[in-house]
Design a protein around this motif. Structure first.
Motif, PDB file in Angstrom:
ATOM      1  N   ALA A 159       0.856  -1.195   0.000  1.00 42.61           N
ATOM      2  CA  ALA A 159       0.000   0.000   0.000  1.00 42.61           C
ATOM      3  C   ALA A 159       0.883   1.234   0.000  1.00 42.61           C
ATOM      4  O   ALA A 159       1.898   1.275   0.701  1.00 42.61           O
ATOM      5  N   GLU A 160       0.470   2.221  -0.779  1.00 44.02           N
ATOM      6  CA  GLU A 160       1.080   3.553  -0.677  1.00 44.02           C
ATOM      7  C   GLU A 160      -0.024   4.514  -0.251  1.00 44.02           C
ATOM      8  O   GLU A 160      -1.003   4.714  -0.978  1.00 44.02           O
ATOM      9  N   VAL A 161       0.147   5.103   0.922  1.00 40.94           N
ATOM     10  CA  VAL A 161      -0.881   5.977   1.488  1.00 40.94           C
ATOM     11  C   VAL A 161      -0.463   7.418   1.193  1.00 40.94           C
ATOM     12  O   VAL A 161       0.471   7.944   1.797  1.00 40.94           O
ATOM     13  N   GLY A 162      -1.133   8.033   0.227  1.00 38.87           N
ATOM     14  CA  GLY A 162      -0.723   9.329  -0.312  1.00 38.87           C
ATOM     15  C   GLY A 162       0.168   9.075  -1.515  1.00 38.87           C
ATOM     16  O   GLY A 162       1.341   8.737  -1.368  1.00 38.87           O
ATOM     17  N   THR A 163      -0.397   9.209  -2.718  1.00 34.64           N
ATOM     18  CA  THR A 163       0.388   8.811  -3.905  1.00 34.64           C
ATOM     19  C   THR A 163       0.692   9.976  -4.841  1.00 34.64           C
ATOM     20  O   THR A 163       1.573   9.866  -5.689  1.00 34.64           O
ATOM     21  N   LEU A 164      -0.024  11.082  -4.705  1.00 35.73           N
ATOM     22  CA  LEU A 164       0.173  12.302  -5.496  1.00 35.73           C
ATOM     23  C   LEU A 164       0.086  12.013  -6.995  1.00 35.73           C
ATOM     24  O   LEU A 164      -0.986  11.770  -7.505  1.00 35.73           O
ATOM     25  N   PHE A 168      -3.800   5.048  -1.963  1.00 43.90           N
ATOM     26  CA  PHE A 168      -4.772   5.841  -1.200  1.00 43.90           C
ATOM     27  C   PHE A 168      -4.510   7.316  -1.460  1.00 43.90           C
ATOM     28  O   PHE A 168      -3.373   7.771  -1.379  1.00 43.90           O
ATOM     29  N   ASP A 169      -5.571   8.046  -1.772  1.00 45.44           N
ATOM     30  CA  ASP A 169      -5.430   9.503  -1.898  1.00 45.44           C
ATOM     31  C   ASP A 169      -6.809  10.132  -1.875  1.00 45.44           C
ATOM     32  O   ASP A 169      -7.820   9.453  -2.070  1.00 45.44           O
ATOM     33  N   LYS A 170      -6.801  11.454  -1.643  1.00 41.93           N
ATOM     34  CA  LYS A 170      -8.069  12.191  -1.664  1.00 41.93           C
ATOM     35  C   LYS A 170      -8.558  12.361  -3.092  1.00 41.93           C
ATOM     36  O   LYS A 170      -9.742  12.494  -3.344  1.00 41.93           O
ATOM     37  N   ASP A 192      -6.903  12.432  -9.701  1.00 43.89           N
ATOM     38  CA  ASP A 192      -6.845  13.182 -10.962  1.00 43.89           C
ATOM     39  C   ASP A 192      -5.413  13.372 -11.456  1.00 43.89           C
ATOM     40  O   ASP A 192      -5.169  13.471 -12.647  1.00 43.89           O
ATOM     41  N   ARG A 193      -4.466  13.474 -10.505  1.00 41.69           N
ATOM     42  CA  ARG A 193      -3.081  13.789 -10.882  1.00 41.69           C
ATOM     43  C   ARG A 193      -2.246  12.539 -11.134  1.00 41.69           C
ATOM     44  O   ARG A 193      -1.083  12.633 -11.510  1.00 41.69           O
ATOM     45  N   VAL A 194      -2.820  11.369 -10.871  1.00 44.41           N
ATOM     46  CA  VAL A 194      -2.015  10.139 -10.924  1.00 44.41           C
ATOM     47  C   VAL A 194      -1.785   9.705 -12.374  1.00 44.41           C
ATOM     48  O   VAL A 194      -2.690   9.768 -13.210  1.00 44.41           O
ATOM     49  N   GLY A 247     -10.442   8.912  -0.748  1.00 39.64           N
ATOM     50  CA  GLY A 247     -11.094   9.409   0.460  1.00 39.64           C
ATOM     51  C   GLY A 247     -10.058   9.663   1.531  1.00 39.64           C
ATOM     52  O   GLY A 247      -8.852   9.682   1.254  1.00 39.64           O
ATOM     53  N   HIS A 248     -10.515   9.862   2.764  1.00 40.34           N
ATOM     54  CA  HIS A 248      -9.576  10.063   3.865  1.00 40.34           C
ATOM     55  C   HIS A 248      -8.832   8.770   4.126  1.00 40.34           C
ATOM     56  O   HIS A 248      -9.443   7.721   4.298  1.00 40.34           O
ATOM     57  N   SER A 249      -7.512   8.864   4.169  1.00 38.64           N
ATOM     58  CA  SER A 249      -6.671   7.671   4.169  1.00 38.64           C
ATOM     59  C   SER A 249      -7.015   6.700   5.293  1.00 38.64           C
ATOM     60  O   SER A 249      -7.231   5.509   5.047  1.00 38.64           O
ATOM     61  N   TRP A 250      -7.080   7.183   6.542  1.00 34.58           N
ATOM     62  CA  TRP A 250      -7.258   6.230   7.648  1.00 34.58           C
ATOM     63  C   TRP A 250      -8.607   5.522   7.560  1.00 34.58           C
ATOM     64  O   TRP A 250      -8.706   4.345   7.887  1.00 34.58           O
ATOM     65  N   GLY A 251      -9.620   6.220   7.079  1.00 33.55           N
ATOM     66  CA  GLY A 251     -10.937   5.590   6.917  1.00 33.55           C
ATOM     67  C   GLY A 251     -10.905   4.522   5.835  1.00 33.55           C
ATOM     68  O   GLY A 251     -11.485   3.445   5.991  1.00 33.55           O
ATOM     69  N   ILE A 256       3.621  -1.326   3.912  1.00 28.95           N
ATOM     70  CA  ILE A 256       2.755  -0.139   3.797  1.00 28.95           C
ATOM     71  C   ILE A 256       3.629   1.105   3.911  1.00 28.95           C
ATOM     72  O   ILE A 256       4.445   1.221   4.840  1.00 28.95           O
ATOM     73  N   TYR A 257       3.439   2.014   2.966  1.00 29.00           N
ATOM     74  CA  TYR A 257       4.244   3.239   2.893  1.00 29.00           C
ATOM     75  C   TYR A 257       3.351   4.428   3.223  1.00 29.00           C
ATOM     76  O   TYR A 257       2.403   4.726   2.488  1.00 29.00           O
ATOM     77  N   LEU A 258       3.628   5.098   4.344  1.00 27.72           N
ATOM     78  CA  LEU A 258       2.789   6.217   4.792  1.00 27.72           C
ATOM     79  C   LEU A 258       3.372   7.545   4.316  1.00 27.72           C
ATOM     80  O   LEU A 258       4.492   7.917   4.686  1.00 27.72           O
ATOM     81  N   ASP A 259       2.568   8.270   3.531  1.00 26.65           N
ATOM     82  CA  ASP A 259       3.046   9.552   2.982  1.00 26.65           C
ATOM     83  C   ASP A 259       1.846  10.418   2.583  1.00 26.65           C
ATOM     84  O   ASP A 259       1.810  10.978   1.499  1.00 26.65           O
ATOM     85  N   ALA A 260       0.859  10.513   3.490  1.00 19.92           N
ATOM     86  CA  ALA A 260      -0.320  11.346   3.180  1.00 19.92           C
ATOM     87  C   ALA A 260      -0.197  12.662   3.952  1.00 19.92           C
ATOM     88  O   ALA A 260       0.751  13.409   3.730  1.00 19.92           O
ATOM     89  N   ALA A 261      -1.132  12.950   4.861  1.00 20.71           N
ATOM     90  CA  ALA A 261      -0.994  14.169   5.666  1.00 20.71           C
ATOM     91  C   ALA A 261       0.120  13.957   6.697  1.00 20.71           C
ATOM     92  O   ALA A 261       0.346  12.831   7.144  1.00 20.71           O
ATOM     93  N   HIS A 262       0.807  15.041   7.081  1.00 21.93           N
ATOM     94  CA  HIS A 262       2.001  14.900   7.918  1.00 21.93           C
ATOM     95  C   HIS A 262       1.867  15.506   9.308  1.00 21.93           C
ATOM     96  O   HIS A 262       2.828  15.515  10.070  1.00 21.93           O
ATOM     97  N   ASP A 263       0.689  16.046   9.633  1.00 22.07           N
ATOM     98  CA  ASP A 263       0.503  16.526  11.006  1.00 22.07           C
ATOM     99  C   ASP A 263       0.371  15.313  11.927  1.00 22.07           C
ATOM    100  O   ASP A 263       0.006  14.212  11.485  1.00 22.07           O
TER     101      ASP A 263
HETATM  102  C1  SAM Z   1       3.564  14.033  -0.300  1.00 23.79           C
HETATM  103  S1  SAM Z   1       2.285  13.575  -1.374  1.00 23.79           S
HETATM  104  C2  SAM Z   1       2.655  11.861  -1.722  1.00 23.79           C
HETATM  105  C3  SAM Z   1       3.892  11.664  -2.534  1.00 23.79           C
HETATM  106  C4  SAM Z   1       4.147  10.242  -2.989  1.00 23.79           C
HETATM  107  N1  SAM Z   1       4.002   9.265  -1.924  1.00 23.79           N
HETATM  108  C5  SAM Z   1       5.548  10.138  -3.544  1.00 23.79           C
HETATM  109  O1  SAM Z   1       6.437   9.603  -2.862  1.00 23.79           O
HETATM  110  O2  SAM Z   1       5.759  10.626  -4.657  1.00 23.79           O
HETATM  111  C6  SAM Z   1       0.924  13.459  -0.293  1.00 23.79           C
HETATM  112  C7  SAM Z   1      -0.360  12.977  -0.929  1.00 23.79           C
HETATM  113  O3  SAM Z   1      -1.229  12.602   0.129  1.00 23.79           O
HETATM  114  C8  SAM Z   1      -2.538  13.023  -0.162  1.00 23.79           C
HETATM  115  N2  SAM Z   1      -3.217  13.199   1.125  1.00 23.79           N
HETATM  116  C9  SAM Z   1      -2.931  14.106   2.090  1.00 23.79           C
HETATM  117  N3  SAM Z   1      -3.726  13.923   3.145  1.00 23.79           N
HETATM  118  C10 SAM Z   1      -4.536  12.879   2.852  1.00 23.79           C
HETATM  119  C11 SAM Z   1      -5.576  12.202   3.547  1.00 23.79           C
HETATM  120  N4  SAM Z   1      -5.931  12.556   4.781  1.00 23.79           N
HETATM  121  N5  SAM Z   1      -6.185  11.170   2.936  1.00 23.79           N
HETATM  122  C12 SAM Z   1      -5.829  10.790   1.694  1.00 23.79           C
HETATM  123  N6  SAM Z   1      -4.845  11.382   0.991  1.00 23.79           N
HETATM  124  C13 SAM Z   1      -4.209  12.411   1.561  1.00 23.79           C
HETATM  125  C14 SAM Z   1      -2.387  14.298  -0.978  1.00 23.79           C
HETATM  126  O4  SAM Z   1      -3.527  14.477  -1.804  1.00 23.79           O
HETATM  127  C15 SAM Z   1      -1.096  14.025  -1.761  1.00 23.79           C
HETATM  128  O5  SAM Z   1      -1.380  13.496  -3.025  1.00 23.79           O
END
Ligand code: SAM
Length: 218
Positions: free
Chosen positions: A74-79, A99-101, A104-106, A121-125, A138-145
């Protein structure tokens, strides 16, 4: 000035100089560093959690060694899907869940790949809808807060097989390109408090490191 890039650059430099002055002033007045700009203090990783850890020069090398061919990933946040494309090319996963919101950009080639499943949708859900003990990596890279990284982490842990690996991208306290606090170090280091060891740390030169964990003894 008619060069918008130069104008934006000058604005960044002006703001940076003001920020540096403000931080110095705070440190002088308060007698302590302005640690309130960070999300929270991170727990230290116990040395024992690092006994099998390996250093990698970048995340690609970490992926090459810790992600097996034909794995369920899994890649969570794929941009734009560039990292997904790299994993597809290098490791031929049996399943790659993205996983991504928004998708369109993929990249079209990633979206068309038959092993790819999109979860919008929202990643954790979205993660929590998948079966337990399913994933190898699993690779986590979505929201960073901090709250979001903890939510993604907590949703992901039960979805990993007993030998599964959880990777946190952007293992930093502060995004130097966005001047923004990240909660990744806190959320990642908390893993060691519940029986996870570090298997790899990728010290990618741009400074946004990756850290990978596996359950102790697995
Ligand atoms: C830093 S980018 C991912 C980059 C990608 N993993 C890479 O290595 O090229 C973060 C992505 O996470 C998505 N994202 C941020 N918060 C999210 C959330 N709560 N649920 C789903 N996707 C989220 C954004 O739309 C964005 O596409």
């Amino acid at each position: 000035m008619d060069d918008p890039v130069l104008e934006a650059r000058n604005q960044v430099n002006t703001c940076l100089a003001e920020l540096q002055t403000a931080l110095s002033n705070y440190w002088r007045e308060a007698g302590e560093p302005p640690s309130f700009i960070l999300e929270a203090a991170a727990p230290a990783l116990p040395q024992g959690a690092l006994k099998n850890a390996k250093l990698y020069a970048d995340r690609d090398l970490l992926m090459q060694e810790t992600l097996m061919e034909g794995a369920i990933v899994a890649e969570v946040g794929t941009l734009n899907g560039n990292w997904a494309a790299r994993m597809l090319e290098q490791k031929s996963p049996a399943e790659l869940h993205l996983f991504d919101k928004t998708f369109d950009r993929v990249r079209k080639d990633v979206r068309a790949n038959p092993v790819v499943t999109e979860h919008q949708g929202h990643s954790w859900g979205e993660i929590s809808k998948l079966p337990d003990s399913h994933f190898d990596w699993i690779y986590l890279d979505a929201a960073h807060d901090l709250q979001s990284v903890r939510r993604d982490r907590n949703a992901s842990i039960p979805k990993l097989k007993p030998t599964g690996i959880l990777v946190f991208n952007d293992y930093v306290h502060w995004s130097h390109m966005l001047a923004q606090p990240y909660g990744v170090v806190v959320a990642a280091n908390e893993m060691a408090q519940s029986g996870w060891d570090v298997v790899g740390l990728a010290i990618t030169p741009h400074g946004y490191w990756d850290i990978a964990f596996r359950r102790s003894g697995s």
